[in-house]
Structures are given as C-alpha cells and as structure tokens.
Design a protein around this motif. Structure first.
Motif, PDB file in Angstrom:
ATOM      1  N   LEU A 185      38.917  30.928  46.329  1.00  0.00           N
ATOM      2  CA  LEU A 185      40.302  31.359  46.432  1.00  0.00           C
ATOM      3  C   LEU A 185      40.404  32.852  46.195  1.00  0.00           C
ATOM      4  O   LEU A 185      39.578  33.450  45.499  1.00  0.00           O
ATOM      5  CB  LEU A 185      41.164  30.617  45.407  1.00  0.00           C
ATOM      6  CG  LEU A 185      41.167  29.093  45.502  1.00  0.00           C
ATOM      7  CD1 LEU A 185      41.969  28.505  44.339  1.00  0.00           C
ATOM      8  CD2 LEU A 185      41.737  28.631  46.837  1.00  0.00           C
ATOM      9  N   ASN A 186      41.421  33.471  46.759  1.00  0.00           N
ATOM     10  CA  ASN A 186      41.685  34.884  46.522  1.00  0.00           C
ATOM     11  C   ASN A 186      42.429  35.022  45.191  1.00  0.00           C
ATOM     12  O   ASN A 186      43.580  34.615  45.062  1.00  0.00           O
ATOM     13  CB  ASN A 186      42.508  35.459  47.669  1.00  0.00           C
ATOM     14  CG  ASN A 186      42.700  36.955  47.539  1.00  0.00           C
ATOM     15  OD1 ASN A 186      42.379  37.542  46.505  1.00  0.00           O
ATOM     16  ND2 ASN A 186      43.196  37.595  48.587  1.00  0.00           N
TER      17      ASN A 186
ATOM     18  N   GLN B  15      45.843  38.364  43.013  1.00  0.00           N
ATOM     19  CA  GLN B  15      47.185  38.380  42.425  1.00  0.00           C
ATOM     20  C   GLN B  15      47.245  37.707  41.061  1.00  0.00           C
ATOM     21  O   GLN B  15      48.283  37.719  40.404  1.00  0.00           O
ATOM     22  CB  GLN B  15      48.167  37.665  43.386  1.00  0.00           C
ATOM     23  CG  GLN B  15      48.201  38.242  44.791  1.00  0.00           C
ATOM     24  CD  GLN B  15      48.584  39.714  44.793  1.00  0.00           C
ATOM     25  OE1 GLN B  15      49.522  40.121  44.103  1.00  0.00           O
ATOM     26  NE2 GLN B  15      47.867  40.518  45.575  1.00  0.00           N
ATOM     27  N   GLN B  16      46.125  37.143  40.627  1.00  0.00           N
ATOM     28  CA  GLN B  16      46.120  36.401  39.368  1.00  0.00           C
ATOM     29  C   GLN B  16      45.326  37.086  38.257  1.00  0.00           C
ATOM     30  O   GLN B  16      45.257  36.578  37.148  1.00  0.00           O
ATOM     31  CB  GLN B  16      45.554  34.986  39.603  1.00  0.00           C
ATOM     32  CG  GLN B  16      46.389  34.136  40.544  1.00  0.00           C
ATOM     33  CD  GLN B  16      45.714  32.819  40.882  1.00  0.00           C
ATOM     34  OE1 GLN B  16      45.108  32.665  41.936  1.00  0.00           O
ATOM     35  NE2 GLN B  16      45.814  31.867  39.958  1.00  0.00           N
ATOM     36  N   LEU B  17      44.707  38.256  38.560  1.00  0.00           N
ATOM     37  CA  LEU B  17      43.893  38.963  37.578  1.00  0.00           C
ATOM     38  C   LEU B  17      44.514  40.320  37.283  1.00  0.00           C
ATOM     39  O   LEU B  17      44.760  41.126  38.190  1.00  0.00           O
ATOM     40  CB  LEU B  17      42.469  39.158  38.095  1.00  0.00           C
ATOM     41  CG  LEU B  17      41.671  37.881  38.411  1.00  0.00           C
ATOM     42  CD1 LEU B  17      40.322  38.244  39.004  1.00  0.00           C
ATOM     43  CD2 LEU B  17      41.497  37.030  37.158  1.00  0.00           C
ATOM     44  N   ALA B  18      44.808  40.605  36.009  1.00  0.00           N
ATOM     45  CA  ALA B  18      45.389  41.889  35.621  1.00  0.00           C
ATOM     46  C   ALA B  18      45.158  42.117  34.135  1.00  0.00           C
ATOM     47  O   ALA B  18      44.975  41.166  33.358  1.00  0.00           O
ATOM     48  CB  ALA B  18      46.887  41.934  35.928  1.00  0.00           C
TER      49      ALA B  18
ATOM     50  N   PHE C 172      31.699  37.636  40.410  1.00  0.00           N
ATOM     51  CA  PHE C 172      32.611  36.671  39.796  1.00  0.00           C
ATOM     52  C   PHE C 172      33.590  36.182  40.853  1.00  0.00           C
ATOM     53  O   PHE C 172      34.128  36.969  41.643  1.00  0.00           O
ATOM     54  CB  PHE C 172      33.377  37.330  38.643  1.00  0.00           C
ATOM     55  CG  PHE C 172      34.443  36.446  38.047  1.00  0.00           C
ATOM     56  CD1 PHE C 172      34.116  35.448  37.148  1.00  0.00           C
ATOM     57  CD2 PHE C 172      35.780  36.614  38.396  1.00  0.00           C
ATOM     58  CE1 PHE C 172      35.095  34.634  36.596  1.00  0.00           C
ATOM     59  CE2 PHE C 172      36.770  35.809  37.856  1.00  0.00           C
ATOM     60  CZ  PHE C 172      36.421  34.807  36.948  1.00  0.00           C
ATOM     61  N   SER C 173      33.804  34.865  40.885  1.00  0.00           N
ATOM     62  CA  SER C 173      34.746  34.292  41.850  1.00  0.00           C
ATOM     63  C   SER C 173      35.312  33.007  41.268  1.00  0.00           C
ATOM     64  O   SER C 173      34.889  32.537  40.209  1.00  0.00           O
ATOM     65  CB  SER C 173      34.056  34.020  43.191  1.00  0.00           C
ATOM     66  OG  SER C 173      32.898  33.229  43.006  1.00  0.00           O
ATOM     67  N   GLY C 174      36.260  32.426  41.973  1.00  0.00           N
ATOM     68  CA  GLY C 174      36.867  31.189  41.511  1.00  0.00           C
ATOM     69  C   GLY C 174      37.405  30.363  42.655  1.00  0.00           C
ATOM     70  O   GLY C 174      37.658  30.877  43.754  1.00  0.00           O
ATOM     71  N   GLY C 175      37.568  29.077  42.408  1.00  0.00           N
ATOM     72  CA  GLY C 175      38.079  28.190  43.444  1.00  0.00           C
ATOM     73  C   GLY C 175      38.081  26.754  42.969  1.00  0.00           C
ATOM     74  O   GLY C 175      38.002  26.468  41.763  1.00  0.00           O
ATOM     75  N   THR C 176      38.131  25.852  43.918  1.00  0.00           N
ATOM     76  CA  THR C 176      38.115  24.421  43.609  1.00  0.00           C
ATOM     77  C   THR C 176      37.043  23.733  44.443  1.00  0.00           C
ATOM     78  O   THR C 176      36.800  24.112  45.592  1.00  0.00           O
ATOM     79  CB  THR C 176      39.474  23.766  43.923  1.00  0.00           C
ATOM     80  OG1 THR C 176      39.805  24.006  45.298  1.00  0.00           O
ATOM     81  CG2 THR C 176      40.558  24.350  43.030  1.00  0.00           C
TER      82      THR C 176
END
Length: 874
Positions: free
Chosen positions: A454-455, A458-461, A586-590
């Motif tokens: 997933l992109n 917009q969720q990392l700050a 580093f990445s993330g998803g399902t």
C-alpha cells in the motif's frame, strides 16, 4: 629564434624533473630501472618486524617513513568489478558465462573488467583512497571449485561441474584479467577456493573434507593445476574447511607438497576471510592465534584476510615458534605482486595506469554484457514451435517473482550498473505500444500468499512533516551526535561500500535511526515489511517487534500490527551497515492469497503467458540467513522447483494458451512436471544488467538460443548423493549412473545442424595427442550458433575413470545452408587417466571420440546426429 627559446625551456624542465626524480629516489626499491627482485629485497630489508606483520593483513597500513601507501588486497570481480562505489558494467553470473561455452567471450569479459578495475584504482590513487576495500587491483576471482552438488548455494559463482570446462574458462579469465604486458599485470587474478570446497555452507568453518587420491586429481585439482602452471595466476585463496584433518590453509599436501613443490607456485596465497581464526575457534587444530598464524605462514599462506589473527605473529616470533626470515618469504611474495602491478613506478611507465574513468560502462562493455547474456540462455524445451513468439500479439501476461526482480539478474558478488533491464521491461521494450503487457507477480518464490503493498505516504509523518526523520551516525552503534539529519519521504536506500553521503559520511561502518508516526486509515491489520543489510530492528510504541541486528545478511521480516482507525503508532527503525553494500527498505500492506483460477479467467483474452520464476540470489548464496521451505543457510535442501510455482504453471497450462516458463537460477532445478507439460522452457540464469533484453530477444526470435548446460539437471532429490560426501561416485555427468532430466551440454536451437565426415587417425601412440575434424552444416531456416562438443569415452573396465569426458568445444555461427569444417587438437594430457595413487597415466587400447552438439548418448533434436569413431592407442 622561437624554437631555440622553447628548446632551452624544455631542456631546463627535463633537468629540473630529473633532479627531482633523483631526490625522490632515496632507496634502491624506488629505482624503477632495477629488477623487481632486487627492489623487493631492498624494500623488505628496511622493514621492522611489526611493519612486516601488518603488511600480511588484507588491509595493509601505510609505512610513511618509506612512502609506502596503504593498500587493501580485498577486491572482487567475479562477473564485472564488484562492490565498488562506482557504477560499473555487470556481466552475467559466472555459471551463466559457463553456459556460453565461449572462452573468447569470457576472455574479453575479464579484459573489460580489468580495464574498469584499473580506472577505479587510478581514481582511488588520485583521491588518496587506496586503503579502502574494493578499490584495489588484487581480485579474488575466479571461483574454480567444481560444482559437484546442485544444492550448494555458491555454485552460481563457478563454471560448472566439469574439470575441463572449468579449467578452460578459468584460463581465459585469468589471461584476460592479467593482461599481456611482459612486465606489468593489468590486474591480479586469484584462483579459489583451494581446493576441495563446495559446501554445505553452514558447515564450511568446521567441515573436514576427505577424498580419494583418484577424486582429488581427477576432479578437484585439474583446474587449479592449469591456472597455476599454465595460466600463471597471480594468487590462490585457500579454503575455510579442513582437508584430511588439517585446515586447507595449513595443509601439508595441498599447500606444501602440491602447490609450492610440485607446481612451483611463486605467487601469493590469501586465506579465505576469517579462515585462520577457524584453526583454533572451529577446527580446534591449534591452541591459539599465534600457533595458527605461524602454521599458516609455514604452509605458504601470505595474507590473513578479514581478521587480525596474523598480528599474533609478533608473539609467535618472540616465543620462537616462527622466525622473521620465515615471515620475509611471505612479505617478498606480497610486495612482488604490488611491484608487478606497477604500484611503485611512474604512471607513464605502466600502460594501464592511465586508464580513464570514462571506460566504466562504455558502449563496448555494455554490448558485451548483452552478448554474453544472449549466449548463456539455454532453451530446454520448445514443443510445437511455441517459440519464438510473434511480435504482433495483442496481449501478453507476464507473471512470477523474477519478472520484475532487479536483484535476481545481478547474481551475487556483483557490482551496480546505472541501468538494469528486467524481463518485464525487456518484453515491454520489445513489443512496443501495440501489444498490451500485463504484469502480476502472482506468487513469491515459495508461497502463493503475497503482501499487497500500500502507499503509506499519507499515513507517515513526524513533527508535522511527512515521511521519516532520519539521523545518520558514524560507527555501527548509533553513538554520539548524528553526523547529519534530514527528512526523507520514504525509506528505500541502497549504498555501495564507500559511497559518499552527506556531511562527509561514507557508506562504511555507519548506522541510522529513522523515526515517524503511522496513522491507521482503518481498523484491522497492517503488515510492515523491513529488509536490510547488515542489521536492523523495528520498534512500535517503544516495543521491539523485529530484530535482525546481528543478522549480517540481506533478508526481509514482517510484523502484523492490529490497528484502530485514526490511531497513531510511533515507529522507530534502527539500522547499521558494516562492510560491503548496504540497503534498507520499509513498506507495508496486507497479505492476500492468489486465486490461480481467477487469475486465468481474468486474463482469458491473453495470447500468451510468460511465467518468470525459478530461484534467486536472495535465496542461494554465501552463508545466508535464509530459512524457507527448500532453502537453508544459503544452500538448498531440495532441488525441486517450489510447489507454489508448479501449482501456478498447472493453472496456466489448463488455460489452453501458450505458456512460456523463463527460469532464473544459479544451479540445477528439478522440473519433472514442467518438462513434460510446459511447451516452452528457457533457462535464463542470472543474466546481468541486460538480462531482460536478452530474454526478450530470445522469446521473440531476434536471437537464436545457443547456450548449453554446464551442470546436470537431475530429475529429483532422489538422484543426489549425500551432500556432505565429497566422493564423486554417482555425481555429475561424468559419473552419474541414472538418466538426467537435462544433461550437461544440453541446449536447443531454433534451427538445426548436421554433422558429417568425422576424420581422425585410426591408431596413435600412447602418450601422444591427435587431431580430428568434422563438417557441420546449418540445415534449418535461421542463422545461429552451435556449440560443437568433443567427448572421450573408453571401454576398459580395468581403468577407473569418467564414463565420458568433455575434451574440447567450439562455438560456431552458421547461416542457413552454410557449412564449416571444425578441427580439434587433442593434447597428450587429454588422453590420460588418473590411477588409484593419483598419478596421471596415458590411456591405452580402444577409446571412442564423439563429436556433436551434446553428449554422445544424449542426442538433441536440433543438433542432429552424433559422430563417433574408435581410436586404437598402442
């Protein structure tokens, strides 16, 4: 008048330069007019014991009082200059180059690699960086171990399973790398790992190999003997493991009796890295570093790589275990190599010393990488002329874990090019915009459940700014004040060792901390994936959830976080890099499981499926921390194609559409179902920077496949002997008693060839060689290369030797309908065998010489007939 004035100025400059040169030459070793031997003797005579000992470490320090610069001996150029901070040309992996059966191409590859290495070294001298690893001219290549078992993860670094092929290609590499200058080496090659060494990787520091005299001289030593006695290789690396109870670097038989006495090797020997430590830490053959180091030097091991064990030589001399004169022998060998490389002579005298940095990735070098990639690919199967594909297809579906994998094509011990072409990119470039090319990974190497990335932008700050707060530290322990800090939008980095970073920091022994806050978009689960080299760890809300801090190998880990919508989670990633290339991602998803039937239905309008699978250097290699089904510690526990890939191929086969299986690998893979059911199979190895272009050229008929297997492809694990057993019984095509899936030397073409007119004497004298010739004709409709292979077999049951043995090969290019006469010159040594005492004896009686495009009992449909003739040796 003007000419006279200029002449006076020139004379003045020459006189002044001469005076400066005389003043600079304070010692005889600096006088380039003297022979190297006298200069080396003079230099060594001026060193203190401590200075001598420290010159025997791979990272040799400077000796300022004698104006001797620091030098690090450790460098690699297996298939192009490796691990350097500069962008370089990356050729196909060694096993792929072996599949070309093209010694001329391998010679040129080594020549080009040496040129790029020279350019890098010259730049390092200019920048005062000769003390840095991977910038020198002493390359610890080639790896000429025999690939006796396909489970060995480092087999990809070799030239295959055959002693003759390995010796021939190794010789071409050494000659190409070292150059033809009568005085100076272009670069220094090093034959490794001497001598009985081929896994298992997890046991290499404790393993004791023991083989018969027959196997030693028939299989394990021929390539080393050729490179030492004929190719004049500059260096040899002794292996980690023990041999007949002694560590290889202190073996009476290997190091003293054979290498130094029988073969009269005068070059230098380096230990494999940390191998001297193994004497007393793992093999337990020596009580401490002083005893181990002294014994290694006694046996002719001149460099202690990767450690500081040899510093104990100071204690060994003090305690009378070894003398300073013994150490002088090694020191002289080491400085002789540096003198032969021109390191102590004016650049104007050394023709390689002015090689410009512009040779890196030159057009000729990149073109040759593509040429070798094309020649390396082996067409294993092509039923109903599935290949070549038509370029006018409307839709092609490209699948698989290697389809868009830029890591896989580079193999291991690799450099980094400016441009890498994956298979997906190669196909897209080939077909143009009129053909729809759809890509889905569908499976990983071993699993049908994939992380759907997933992109997260917009969720990392942090601190009101998007992305990560990055802090970089000198040293590996995140200590002190950061050298520099900055905001980074994402975390995806790769560095070559020594690469310049911000704030004067270099990518060598550094660490970093990346901090951010993750705001969950929904209630459920988020899987974070972290991968890196060398060590990393992940903290969530202060709790450590992933820890690969001591991993010291590339790899990925995942952590599933239960999330609540709009909740914020603090993420901190810590990372360190030691030696070699560095990466952190580093990445993330399902996770989602692929429905193969739904995939096929979704693409029922496809004209063809191209599945790019196999394995990867991410799974096989040197002492790796990999623990997946079929893989362990860098080796393989099974040679079967992972079941998830076979399951997908079965679904694709049921679609009724053409299916092409492009298999990447550095070793033999057992594909019994695929070999019966998939119409087109291409073995593409790890093809280097232009692998994708080469594969596309073959798939669409712009290149006619011509590669040959340098290893046996067995049918299953049941065909394999015990991995730990170094006996050659029932191993490789020379001794295997079963029927392989695809044999050594196998490879199909888009055209066909016919052999005729084999001519050779009916009788020759024992101990003599002979010549033979054969006519080959391209009987097909497409121009192409044929690899003509010559095998010797014999029927005397009283002689123990190979059932069949390659003794010659030539690559020939023919247009349709054209013929060429091919000649072979068998040397006396080609008509010998090894007796039970390890002695080479001439063959007598009847032997058979067979010539064709494959082994004598494995005729290929595209290479036509095999010609054989009996020869009487009296």
């Amino acid at each position: 008048m003007r000419k006279t004035k200029y002449l006076k100025i020139l004379i003045t400059l020459l006189i002044f330069t001469g005076i400066r040169s005389v003043k600079a030459q304070q010692y005889p070793f600096q006088d380039y007019k003297l022979p190297f031997e006298k200069r080396v003797d003079d230099l060594v005579s001026r060193l203190t014991l401590e200075e001598k000992v420290f010159q025997m470490l791979n990272s040799a320090p400077a000796i300022p009082r004698l104006k001797i610069p620091a030098y690090d001996w450790w460098n690699e150029t297996l298939h192009g200059v490796a691990r350097t901070p500069f962008k370089v040309t990356v050729f196909p992996q060694a096993i792929a180059m072996a599949a070309t059966f093209d010694s001329d191409a391998l010679f040129k590859m080594a020549d080009y690699s040496a040129l790029e290495g020279r350019a890098i070294y010259n730049k390092a001298v200019e920048l005062g960086r000769t003390n840095e690893r991977y910038l020198g001219l002493t390359y610890w290549t080639p790896n000429i171990n025999i690939f006796r078992d396909p489970r060995w993860g480092r087999g990809q670094e070799t030239y295959g399973e055959d002693p003759y092929l390995t010796a021939t290609l190794g010789d071409a590499f050494v000659r190409g790398l070292q150059g033809d200058d009568p005085k100076y080496l272009k670069a220094a090659a090093c034959a490794k790992h001497y001598a009985v060494h081929s896994g298992p990787e997890p046991l290499r520091h404790v393993f004791n190999a023991d083989v018969s005299k027959f196997d030693l001289w028939d299989t394990y030593l021929p390539a080393f003997e050729k490179l030492v006695t004929q190719s004049k290789v500059a260096g040899v690396m002794c292996a980690y493991n023990a041999f007949q109870g002694q560590p290889c670097c202190a073996s009476d038989l290997l190091m003293t009796d054979i290498l130094r006495k029988q073969w009269n090797f005068t070059g230098y020997v380096t230990s494999d890295c940390w191998a001297i430590d193994d004497f007393y830490k793992n093999h337990k053959t020596h009580k401490d570093a002083a005893a181990a180091s002294a014994d290694a030097v006694f046996h002719g091991t001149d460099i202690d790589c990767g450690t500081e064990a040899y510093k104990a030589l100071l204690t060994a001399v003090k305690n009378g275990i070894i003398t300073e004169k013994d150490i002088d022998v090694s020191i002289k060998r080491l400085f002789m190599i540096r003198f032969r490389l021109g390191m102590f002579d004016p650049a104007a005298m050394v023709k390689y010393a002015n090689t410009p940095i512009t040779v890196l990735e030159s057009d000729d070098h990149k073109a040759h990488s593509l040429k070798m990639a094309r020649e390396s690919m082996v067409l294993l199967r092509n039923e109903a002329n599935t290949l070549p594909l038509k370029k006018g297809l409307k839709k092609i579906v490209v699948l698989g874990p290697n389809a868009d994998n830029a890591i896989a094509v580079l193999g291991n011990y690799n450099g980094t090019p400016s441009k890498i072409t994956t298979v997906l990119e190669g196909i897209k470039n080939k077909v143009g915009q009129n053909t729809q090319v759809v890509y889905e990974q569908a499976v990983s190497f071993t699993n049908d459940t994939l992380l759907n990335y997933l992109n997260l932008d917009q969720q990392l700050a942090i601190d009101g700014k998007p992305g990560f707060k990055a802090e970089y530290f000198k040293g590996q322990n995140l200590e002190g004040t950061p050298v520099f800090s900055q905001m980074e939008s994402s975390l995806k980095h790769e560095w070559q060792e020594g690469q310049q970073m911000e704030g004067g920091l270099t990518a060598n022994h550094f660490s970093a901390r990346y901090s951010t806050n993750f705001k969950a978009a929904q209630t459920g689960n988020m899987t974070f994936e972290l991968e890196g080299d060398d060590g990393y760890r992940l903290f969530i809300n202060g709790k450590k959830v992933l820890d690969a801090w001591s991993r010291n190998r590339w790899g990925a880990q995942t952590y599933k976080l239960a999330t609540v919508k709009d909740s914020t989670y603090n993420l901190v990633i810590e990372y360190w890099q030691g030696e070699g290339a560095a990466k952190i991602r580093f990445s993330g998803g399902t996770f989602m499981r692929t429905d193969f039937n739904a995939l096929v239905k979704r693409h029922q309008d496809a004209d063809a499926f191209v599945f790019v699978g196999g394995i990867s250097p991410q799974l096989e290699g040197e002492e790796m921390k990999v623990d997946l089904p079929g893989f362990s510690g860098g080796d393989r526990t099974s040679i079967m194609l992972p079941q998830a890939q076979t399951a997908l191929l079965k679904a694709l086969k049921n679609s009724g559409k053409p299916v092409v299986f492009v298999m990447m690998t550095g070793s033999a893979i057992a594909i019994p179902w695929e070999a019966e059911n998939i119409p087109a199979i291409v073995n593409a190895w790890y093809g280097g920077q232009s692998a994708g272009t080469a594969v596309a050229d073959l798939l669409f008929g712009d290149y006619n496949p011509s590669g040959r297997l340098p290893v046996t492809f067995y049918k299953s694990d049941q065909d394999l002997a015990n991995f730990n057993d170094y006996s050659m019984e029932n191993r490789t095509y020379r001794y295997f008693k079963g029927k392989p899936l695809f044999g050594f030397g196998y490879g199909l073409s888009y055209t066909s060839f016919r052999y005729e007119g084999l001519t050779t004497p009916a009788n020759i004298k024992s101990g003599k060689g002979t010549t033979l010739s054969v006519k080959i004709t391209n009987t097909g409709k497409m121009q192409g290369d044929e690899v003509v292979q010559l095998y010797v077999t014999h029927s005397d049951s009283a002689i123990k030797t190979a059932r069949k043995a390659l003794k010659g090969f030539q690559r020939v290019n023919l247009a349709p309908g054209k013929s060429q006469l091919i000649s072979f010159n068998l040397q006396p040594g080609d008509l010998t065998y090894i007796d039970e005492n390890g002695q080479k004896k001439p063959l007598t009686g009847k032997i058979s010489l067979s010539v064709g495009g494959s082994q004598p009992d494995e005729t290929l449909k595209t290479s036509g007939n095999i010609l054989s003739q009996t020869l009487n040796i009296n």
